[in-house]
Design a protein around this motif. Structure first.
Motif, PDB file in Angstrom:
ATOM      1  N   ASN A 158      23.862 -10.721   8.005  1.00  0.00           N
ATOM      2  CA  ASN A 158      24.438 -11.157   6.734  1.00  0.00           C
ATOM      3  C   ASN A 158      23.466 -11.882   5.817  1.00  0.00           C
ATOM      4  OD1 ASN A 158      27.058 -10.115   7.199  1.00  0.00           O
ATOM      5  ND2 ASN A 158      27.506 -11.842   8.559  1.00  0.00           N
ATOM      6  N   SER A 159      22.168 -11.708   6.024  1.00  0.00           N
ATOM      7  CA  SER A 159      21.208 -12.248   5.058  1.00  0.00           C
ATOM      8  C   SER A 159      21.364 -11.493   3.751  1.00  0.00           C
ATOM      9  CB  SER A 159      19.773 -12.100   5.575  1.00  0.00           C
ATOM     10  OG  SER A 159      19.399 -10.728   5.601  1.00  0.00           O
ATOM     11  N   LEU A 160      20.951 -12.106   2.654  1.00  0.00           N
ATOM     12  CA  LEU A 160      21.098 -11.451   1.360  1.00  0.00           C
ATOM     13  C   LEU A 160      20.319 -10.145   1.319  1.00  0.00           C
ATOM     14  CD1 LEU A 160      22.347 -11.655  -1.437  1.00  0.00           C
ATOM     15  CD2 LEU A 160      20.321 -12.923  -2.179  1.00  0.00           C
ATOM     16  N   GLU A 161      19.132 -10.119   1.892  1.00  0.00           N
ATOM     17  CA  GLU A 161      18.322  -8.906   1.884  1.00  0.00           C
ATOM     18  C   GLU A 161      18.973  -7.788   2.682  1.00  0.00           C
ATOM     19  OE1 GLU A 161      15.246  -6.082   1.439  1.00  0.00           O
ATOM     20  OE2 GLU A 161      16.035  -7.729   0.227  1.00  0.00           O
ATOM     21  N   ALA A 174      17.325 -20.365 -11.142  1.00  0.00           N
ATOM     22  CA  ALA A 174      17.860 -19.288 -11.969  1.00  0.00           C
ATOM     23  C   ALA A 174      19.374 -19.327 -11.910  1.00  0.00           C
ATOM     24  CB  ALA A 174      17.348 -17.933 -11.490  1.00  0.00           C
ATOM     25  N   VAL A 175      19.999 -19.081 -13.046  1.00  0.00           N
ATOM     26  CA  VAL A 175      21.455 -19.061 -13.104  1.00  0.00           C
ATOM     27  C   VAL A 175      21.898 -17.993 -14.085  1.00  0.00           C
ATOM     28  CG1 VAL A 175      21.491 -20.884 -14.853  1.00  0.00           C
ATOM     29  CG2 VAL A 175      23.536 -20.454 -13.482  1.00  0.00           C
ATOM     30  N   GLN A 205      20.036  -2.112  -5.722  1.00  0.00           N
ATOM     31  CA  GLN A 205      18.657  -1.910  -6.166  1.00  0.00           C
ATOM     32  C   GLN A 205      17.800  -3.135  -5.881  1.00  0.00           C
ATOM     33  OE1 GLN A 205      18.280  -0.740 -10.265  1.00  0.00           O
ATOM     34  NE2 GLN A 205      16.064  -0.972 -10.298  1.00  0.00           N
ATOM     35  N   TYR A 206      16.594  -2.900  -5.402  1.00  0.00           N
ATOM     36  CA  TYR A 206      15.643  -3.972  -5.113  1.00  0.00           C
ATOM     37  C   TYR A 206      15.192  -4.604  -6.418  1.00  0.00           C
ATOM     38  CZ  TYR A 206      11.482  -6.272  -3.138  1.00  0.00           C
ATOM     39  OH  TYR A 206      10.537  -7.182  -2.759  1.00  0.00           O
ATOM     40  N   GLU A 207      15.244  -5.936  -6.509  1.00  0.00           N
ATOM     41  CA  GLU A 207      14.911  -6.626  -7.746  1.00  0.00           C
ATOM     42  C   GLU A 207      13.531  -7.299  -7.707  1.00  0.00           C
ATOM     43  OE1 GLU A 207      16.401  -6.691 -10.564  1.00  0.00           O
ATOM     44  OE2 GLU A 207      18.311  -5.727 -10.085  1.00  0.00           O
ATOM     45  N   GLY A 208      12.723  -7.019  -6.677  1.00  0.00           N
ATOM     46  CA  GLY A 208      11.401  -7.613  -6.617  1.00  0.00           C
ATOM     47  C   GLY A 208      11.306  -8.697  -5.566  1.00  0.00           C
ATOM     48  N   SER A 243      15.562 -12.840  -9.184  1.00  0.00           N
ATOM     49  CA  SER A 243      15.779 -11.590  -8.456  1.00  0.00           C
ATOM     50  C   SER A 243      16.866 -11.771  -7.405  1.00  0.00           C
ATOM     51  CB  SER A 243      14.480 -11.103  -7.813  1.00  0.00           C
ATOM     52  OG  SER A 243      13.985 -12.031  -6.875  1.00  0.00           O
ATOM     53  N   ASP A 244      16.878 -12.926  -6.736  1.00  0.00           N
ATOM     54  CA  ASP A 244      17.914 -13.199  -5.745  1.00  0.00           C
ATOM     55  C   ASP A 244      19.293 -13.311  -6.403  1.00  0.00           C
ATOM     56  OD1 ASP A 244      16.127 -13.119  -3.707  1.00  0.00           O
ATOM     57  OD2 ASP A 244      16.183 -15.248  -3.228  1.00  0.00           O
ATOM     58  N   VAL A 245      19.354 -13.934  -7.575  1.00  0.00           N
ATOM     59  CA  VAL A 245      20.630 -14.059  -8.283  1.00  0.00           C
ATOM     60  C   VAL A 245      21.178 -12.686  -8.654  1.00  0.00           C
ATOM     61  CG1 VAL A 245      21.668 -14.765 -10.481  1.00  0.00           C
ATOM     62  CG2 VAL A 245      20.340 -16.402  -9.162  1.00  0.00           C
ATOM     63  N   LEU A 246      20.334 -11.829  -9.200  1.00  0.00           N
ATOM     64  CA  LEU A 246      20.795 -10.501  -9.633  1.00  0.00           C
ATOM     65  C   LEU A 246      21.265  -9.657  -8.454  1.00  0.00           C
ATOM     66  CD1 LEU A 246      18.089  -9.744 -12.345  1.00  0.00           C
ATOM     67  CD2 LEU A 246      20.453 -10.524 -12.698  1.00  0.00           C
TER      68      LEU A 246
END
Length: 235
Positions: A133-136, A27-28, A145-148, A154-157
Motif C-alpha cells: 500500500n505504498s503510494l508508488e 506542495a498542495v 501515470q508516473y509523475e517523475g 509529483s506525489d500530490v498529483l
C-alpha cells in the motif's frame, strides 16, 4: 463525493520526525473529481542540514534550498488553499503535523488540526486488493501515470489519482469518514523483521512487544486483536 472539493498535500522534510524535523518542500492542490482548482509548491530553506537518509528519498540537497524562502514566508499561501476543505494525503497526519508545528513555531494562525482528513494509506488497507500500500505501488496497481521523481508535487498529483480510484465504489464523502472512523484489521505485518508475514503466524512474544510500540491505530488494533484471539484460545 464527485461534487465535493478537497485538498491534497505532501511535505518533504529534513528527517523522519514531524516534531523535530523541518519542511524543505511543500506542495498542495485544491481539487474536485473533475479538475484542479488551485495549486502551490515551493522549496523551503529549513535553516538546518538535510539528513542523508532523507536526501536518499527525495534527492533534495542543502544547496538546492539555500536560496529558497523560509517556511514562515511559504505557509500563508499553503494555508489559504488548504483550510476549510477536507485534506487528502498518504499518511496525511505526518504532513499536517509538520505544517501545524511550523505554524505554531512562527505564530501563524492555523486551523488544520480541526480539518477532516482522508488518509489514502488507510483507504488502501480497506480496499485490500493491492499487495503493498505504498503510494508508488498503488500508482502501479491502478496504472496511474508516473509523475517523475519522489518530490512533493509529483506525489500530490499521483495521490489525487490514487484517491479517485480508491473512491470508485462510494457515492458520498461521508462514507469515507465512516470507514476511516474505525480501525482496519491488517492481515500482514507491514514493517519490521516480520514484514510481509501473516500476523496470525508471528510469534506471540513479538506480537506483545510490537503492541507496546507507537504504531498507527490499524496496526496496533490488529496486533492486539491477534493477541486476544490467541489468549482466548489458550483458555
Amino acid at each position: 463525493l464527485k461534487n465535493d472539493i478537497f485538498t491534497c498535500v505532501d511535505c518533504e522534510t529534513t528527517g523522519l520526525d514531524p516534531d523535530t524535523d523541518s519542511i524543505i518542500e511543500i506542495a498542495v492542490v485544491r481539487f474536485s473529481f473533475s479538475e484542479v482548482l488551485q495549486r502551490f509548491e515551493s522549496l523551503v530553506n529549513p535553516k538546518r542540514p538535510i539528513s542523508a537518509e532523507s536526501q536518499a528519498i527525495h534527492h533534495i540537497s542543502d544547496e538546492m534550498v539555500a536560496d529558497k524562502p523560509p517556511i514562515q514566508k511559504v505557509l500563508p499561501s499553503v494555508l489559504e488553499i488548504m483550510e476549510y476543505y477536507p485534506i487528502v494525503g498518504h499518511c496525511v497526519s505526518f504532513d499536517i503535523r509538520c505544517i501545524v508545528n511550523a505554524a505554531k513555531k512562527f505564530g501563524i494562525p492555523c486551523k488544520l488540526e480541526k480539518s477532516k482528513t482522508i488518509d489514502t494509506l488507510r483507504l488502501a488497507r480497506h480496499y485490500g486488493n493491492s499487495p503493498i500500500n505504498s503510494l508508488e505501488e498503488l500508482r502501479k496497481h491502478f496504472n496511474v501515470q508516473y509523475e517523475g521523481a519522489h518530490r512533493a508535487m509529483s506525489d500530490v498529483l499521483v495521490n489525487i489519482q490514487v484517491f479517485k480510484h480508491l473512491c470508485l465504489n462510494y457515492k458520498k464523502t461521508e462514507e469515507l469518514y465512516t470507514i476511516l472512523s474505525n480501525p482496519i484489521r491488517l492481515e500482514k505485518m507491514p514493517l519490521g523483521k516480520h514484514k510481509g508475514r501473516l500476523i496470525k503466524e508471528i510469534p506471540l512474544a513479538y506480537l506483545k512487544w510490537a503492541a507496546g510500540q507507537n504504531f498507527d491505530q490499524d496496526l496496533s488494533f490488529s496486533l492486539r486483536s491477534e493477541i486476544k484471539k490467541r489468549q482466548k484460545g489458550a483458555n
